[in-house]
Each structure stands twice: as structure tokens, then as C-alpha cells.
Design a protein around this motif. Structure first.
Motif, short mmCIF file in Angstrom:
data_model
loop_
_atom_site.label_atom_id
_atom_site.label_comp_id
_atom_site.label_asym_id
_atom_site.label_seq_id
_atom_site.Cartn_x
_atom_site.Cartn_y
_atom_site.Cartn_z
N LEU A 17 -3.18 52.46 12.51
CA LEU A 17 -1.75 52.20 12.55
C LEU A 17 -1.46 51.24 13.69
CD1 LEU A 17 1.18 52.91 11.59
CD2 LEU A 17 1.19 54.62 13.43
N THR A 18 -0.68 50.20 13.40
CA THR A 18 -0.21 49.28 14.42
C THR A 18 1.28 49.08 14.24
OG1 THR A 18 -2.34 48.10 14.49
CG2 THR A 18 -0.43 46.98 15.42
N LEU A 19 2.03 49.30 15.31
CA LEU A 19 3.48 49.17 15.27
C LEU A 19 3.97 48.31 16.42
CD1 LEU A 19 4.72 52.82 14.55
CD2 LEU A 19 4.56 50.93 12.91
N SER A 20 4.98 47.49 16.15
CA SER A 20 5.69 46.76 17.20
C SER A 20 7.07 47.41 17.35
CB SER A 20 5.84 45.29 16.84
OG SER A 20 4.56 44.67 16.80
N PHE A 21 7.55 47.53 18.59
CA PHE A 21 8.76 48.29 18.85
C PHE A 21 9.93 47.41 19.28
CE2 PHE A 21 5.46 51.58 20.05
CZ PHE A 21 5.59 52.30 18.88
N HIS A 22 11.13 47.89 18.97
CA HIS A 22 12.37 47.31 19.46
C HIS A 22 12.51 47.66 20.94
CE1 HIS A 22 16.68 46.49 19.83
NE2 HIS A 22 16.61 45.84 18.69
N ASP A 23 13.10 46.77 21.72
CA ASP A 23 13.18 47.03 23.16
C ASP A 23 14.29 48.01 23.55
OD1 ASP A 23 15.34 45.44 22.68
OD2 ASP A 23 14.89 43.96 24.24
N LYS A 24 15.11 48.42 22.56
CA LYS A 24 16.17 49.38 22.85
C LYS A 24 15.97 50.69 22.09
CE LYS A 24 18.80 46.95 25.66
NZ LYS A 24 17.90 45.80 25.83
N LEU A 25 16.04 50.65 20.77
CA LEU A 25 16.03 51.88 19.98
C LEU A 25 15.07 51.77 18.81
CD1 LEU A 25 17.31 54.69 19.56
CD2 LEU A 25 19.10 53.57 18.22
N ASN A 26 14.26 52.84 18.64
CA ASN A 26 13.29 52.91 17.55
C ASN A 26 13.47 54.25 16.84
OD1 ASN A 26 11.27 50.47 18.09
ND2 ASN A 26 11.85 51.37 20.06
N ASN A 353 26.54 51.99 14.07
CA ASN A 353 26.46 50.91 15.05
C ASN A 353 25.18 50.98 15.88
OD1 ASN A 353 27.55 53.29 16.28
ND2 ASN A 353 28.03 52.07 18.09
N LEU A 354 24.61 52.20 16.03
CA LEU A 354 23.34 52.34 16.74
C LEU A 354 22.20 51.78 15.90
CD1 LEU A 354 23.48 55.93 18.30
CD2 LEU A 354 23.40 53.78 19.54
N LYS A 355 22.23 52.08 14.62
CA LYS A 355 21.13 51.68 13.74
C LYS A 355 21.09 50.16 13.52
CE LYS A 355 22.35 54.93 10.74
NZ LYS A 355 22.38 55.79 9.54
N LYS A 356 22.20 49.50 13.77
CA LYS A 356 22.23 48.03 13.60
C LYS A 356 21.39 47.32 14.65
CE LYS A 356 26.75 47.79 11.34
NZ LYS A 356 28.17 47.36 11.48
N ASN A 357 21.28 47.93 15.83
CA ASN A 357 20.51 47.32 16.91
C ASN A 357 19.28 48.17 17.20
OD1 ASN A 357 19.96 45.45 18.97
ND2 ASN A 357 21.02 46.69 20.50
N ALA A 358 18.44 48.32 16.17
CA ALA A 358 17.28 49.21 16.29
C ALA A 358 16.23 48.82 15.27
CB ALA A 358 17.71 50.66 16.07
N SER A 359 15.02 49.33 15.48
CA SER A 359 13.96 49.23 14.47
C SER A 359 13.89 50.56 13.75
CB SER A 359 12.61 48.91 15.13
OG SER A 359 12.57 47.58 15.59
N LEU A 360 13.93 50.52 12.44
CA LEU A 360 13.91 51.73 11.63
C LEU A 360 12.58 51.81 10.88
CD1 LEU A 360 15.31 54.20 10.35
CD2 LEU A 360 16.28 52.64 8.64
#
Length: 370
Positions: A17-26, A353-360
Motif C-alpha cells: 500500500l502506498t498513499l499520499s496525504f493531504h496536508d490538512k485533513l485525510n 465544507n470540511l470534506k471539500k478541503n481534504a483527501s477522501l
């Protein structure tokens, strides 16, 4: 601090597994037992050198495999880092930080700073003293690697001293060896107590402040450190060590009779009170949850104050455990300033509004959809 990528090989239910993350919310969304928590567990392990779900590192190795490798990269106050940890079923661990081999877990503590909040953290308030000792030891170790080494030394001395006490029951002549172990126990035990008192002196007002905010000033949270060595918090290291030796001497007969060490920080506890009443016995479930939440939020500020940067925040399936007000307060408290990782079975518990600035990440049977 933040992490931007993780790579797992043979870790829990993940072959690779390899994942790249959002710098605020994942956000990791999926049914139970699909592998969401395994990702948070890997992040937590990289920061603390231990799992929050098992005492056996070998349990982290995928079924029918002989080893796991965890690789995580990111940035902290000291710059870019790449941390790699490998473990085989014989318990042999290999650690590399920026390509340099490290001998011990303690050598990497503080590289990935992390605070975890899970449903099991309710036991922090209503569980046994062991839970609270483990909590405070883990958190202090992240901000003070020296504490971690003193803790390891103390635990080894404790095991050896207990073995000697049991042997003395069979051979009284061995009692002449006790003073050597007494001095070692008091030396390292005093260092642990001294550091705990110092940290709790900073954590307690932060916890009180967080709880006032959560309850709109209706409740006052108090934290007390219970020790069978000291009964006040303004002692020097030398004074604590002297008291420690005096307490050992005063309890010599009981220790010899029971064959165990009964004096020291391995017997201490934290007790929480709301408006003067002990939360463990008299607090409602809502108050116990608010207390746990206050402690976790205070931890974030403590780490920031001690190290100069916020840790990562891992929220493992706690959204459904908190009511809407507490959930909203938690997310508003960390939004924009702390890289956060959330697992949930229900994405609707999080504001749009939280999910808009996040990686899901949607997870089903160990397969992740982006």
C-alpha cells in the motif's frame, strides 16, 4: 509537522500500500474490519514505536508473511525526513532515519509526533491505573526521549528487583543484595516522577481550559497525580530520590512478605474530578467523554509548547462516539492548524465544507478507492 506519504509492505491486511496525504485533513471511510484503523496504527507506530492495539509487534505482520516494512516521509521542525521500520517474526527490528541505521526505538522518538484519540480512550478516565500510566508514559516519551530511556531502565530494574524479592523468600541471605537495587530503583524512579510532575504542571491547566471551553464554563476539571512516593509537586530531584529510599525502607517488611516492589511510579495514577466529584465513579458517560476529549486537546497544545510544533492527530472512529456539539468543537479546534487523520463508517458525520478541503479514501476489504 506533517507527513506526505506512507508505504506499507505486509502490514496487517495490506500486502502493499502506498498513499499520499493531504496536508490538512485525510478521511478514511468504510465499514468496520476493512483496514481503516490499520493505516492509523501504522502512523502511530512510526511515532511511538508501539501499537495502540497490541503488545506484540509480530501481530502487525500480515498473516502467512515473515516480516513487515513501514516507510513514512514528511517534514518536521528539523526538516525533511524519511523513516523506515522493518520487523520480522523473530522480533528483529531494523530502523533507518534518512538512510542512517538506528539501534533503538528511542533514537527516532520525536521524529513523527502523534496524538491518537479512539473509543478506547474512554478507559483513560474510567479504566485501570495501568491505562493512565501507559498514556502519560507514551506522551512524555514523545517530547522527552530521555524519559523513555529512564523508563526502560526503571522497568528492567523493577523486574530484577522483584525476582530478587521472590528469591529472598527462599533464601534469606540474599537480602544483603537489596540495597544495591534499592538505590537504582530510587535513582531512576525519581527521574520519572520528577518529569511527570513537571509535565503535569503544564498539562493540568491546559486540560482545565479545554474543558471549560467544551462545557461553556459550566464544569471545572481537575487532575491529580497520585503517588506513593511524593505528596507535593515542588520537590527537587534529590528530594524525591531521598523520599523514595525512605519509603522503601519503611515498607521493607511488606515487600519481603509479598515478594514484590510496592513503592514507585509503577504504582502511581491520575485521578480526574469535575466540580469536585471524581469522574470515574460519579461522572456521566457524557462527562467522561468530555474529560477524555479535554485531555486529548490539551495534549496537542502541550506538544506544541514543548517541541515548537503540533503533532499529527489521529481520530479513530470517534466521530460516532461524540455528540454533534463535541464533534463540532473537536474539528473546529484542529481545523487548519493540525494535520488530521479520521476514520469513520459514516462520512455524513462530517460537515461538507470540511470534506471539500481534504483527501477522501474509501476502503473495502483492504482495497482503497481515491
Amino acid at each position: 509537522m506533517l507527513i506526505d506519504k506512507i508505504a506499507l509492505l505486509n502490514f496487517r491486511n495490506y500486502q502493499t500500500l502506498t498513499l499520499s496525504f493531504h496536508d490538512k485533513l485525510n478521511l478514511f471511510v468504510g465499514d468496520n474490519a476493512q483496514g481503516k484503523t490499520n493505516i492509523l496504527e501504522a502512523i502511530y507506530y512510526s511515532g511511538t514505536g508501539r501499537s495502540h492495539r497490541t503488545n506484540k509487534d509480530a501481530d502487525l505482520i500480515k498473516w502467512n508473511e515473515n516480516y513487515f516494512i513501514l516507510k513514512i516521509s514528511g517534514e518536521n521542525l528539523h526538516g525533511r525526513f524519511v523513516l523506515e521500520i522493518g520487523l520480522n517474526r523473530e522480533g528483529k527490528k531494523k530502523i533507518k532515519l534518512n538512510g542512517v541505521q538506528k539501534k533503538r526505538t528511542g533514537d527516532i522518538l520525536g521524529t513523527v509526533k502523534v496524538i491518537l484519540f479512539s473509543p478506547e480512550d474512554l478507559t483513560l478516565v474510567k479504566g485501570s491505573p495501568v491505562v493512565r500510566r501507559k498514556f502519560i508514559d507514551t506522551e512524555i516519551s514523545q517530547i522527552s526521549p530521555g524519559y523513555y530511556y529512564n523508563l526502560l531502565k526503571y522497568q528492567r530494574i523493577l523486574v530484577q528487583r522483584n525476582a530478587l524479592l521472590k528469591d529472598i523468600k527462599m533464601n534469606k541471605n540474599l537480602a544483603d543484595n537489596l540495597p544495591v537495587w534499592d538505590r537504582q530503583l530510587a535513582l531512576f524512579g525519581a527521574k520519572l516522577i520528577y518529569k511527570k510532575l513537571d509535565v503535569l504542571k503544564k498539562l493540568t491547566p491546559l486540560t482545565r481550559l479545554m474543558h471549560r471551553k467544551i462545557t461553556n464554563g459550566k464544569e471545572e476539571l481537575e487532575t491529580r497525580y497520585i503517588s506513593n512516593v511524593v505528596d507535593k509537586d515542588n520537590l527537587s530531584l534529590e528530594e524525591i530520590e531521598k523520599l523514595f529510599l525512605e519509603k522503601i525502607a519503611a515498607n521493607r517488611d511488606e515487600e519481603l512478605d509479598r515478594g514484590i516492589t510496592i513503592i514507585g511510579p509503577h504504582r502511581d495514577d491520575l485521578v480526574f474530578y469535575i466540580n469536585g466529584k471524581e469522574v470515574k465513579h460519579y461522572g456521566s458517560q457524557g462527562q467522561q467523554r468530555s474529560c477524555s476529549l479535554s485531555i486529548k486537546l490539551a495534549e496537542l497544545e502541550l506538544v506544541k509548547g514543548e517541541t515548537g510544533e503540533y503533532p499529527l492527530l489521529l481520530l479513530d472512529d470517534v466521530m460516532s462516539e461524540l455528540d454533534e456539539d463535541r464533534r463540532q468543537y473537536l474539528l473546529e479546534s484542529v481545523q487548519s492548524k493540525i494535520q488530521t487523520f479520521i476514520t469513520t463508517t459514516d462520512a455524513s458525520l462530517l460537515a461538507e465544507n470540511l470534506k471539500k478541503n481534504a483527501s477522501l479514501f474509501t476502503i473495502r476489504e483492504g482495497i482503497i478507492q481515491f
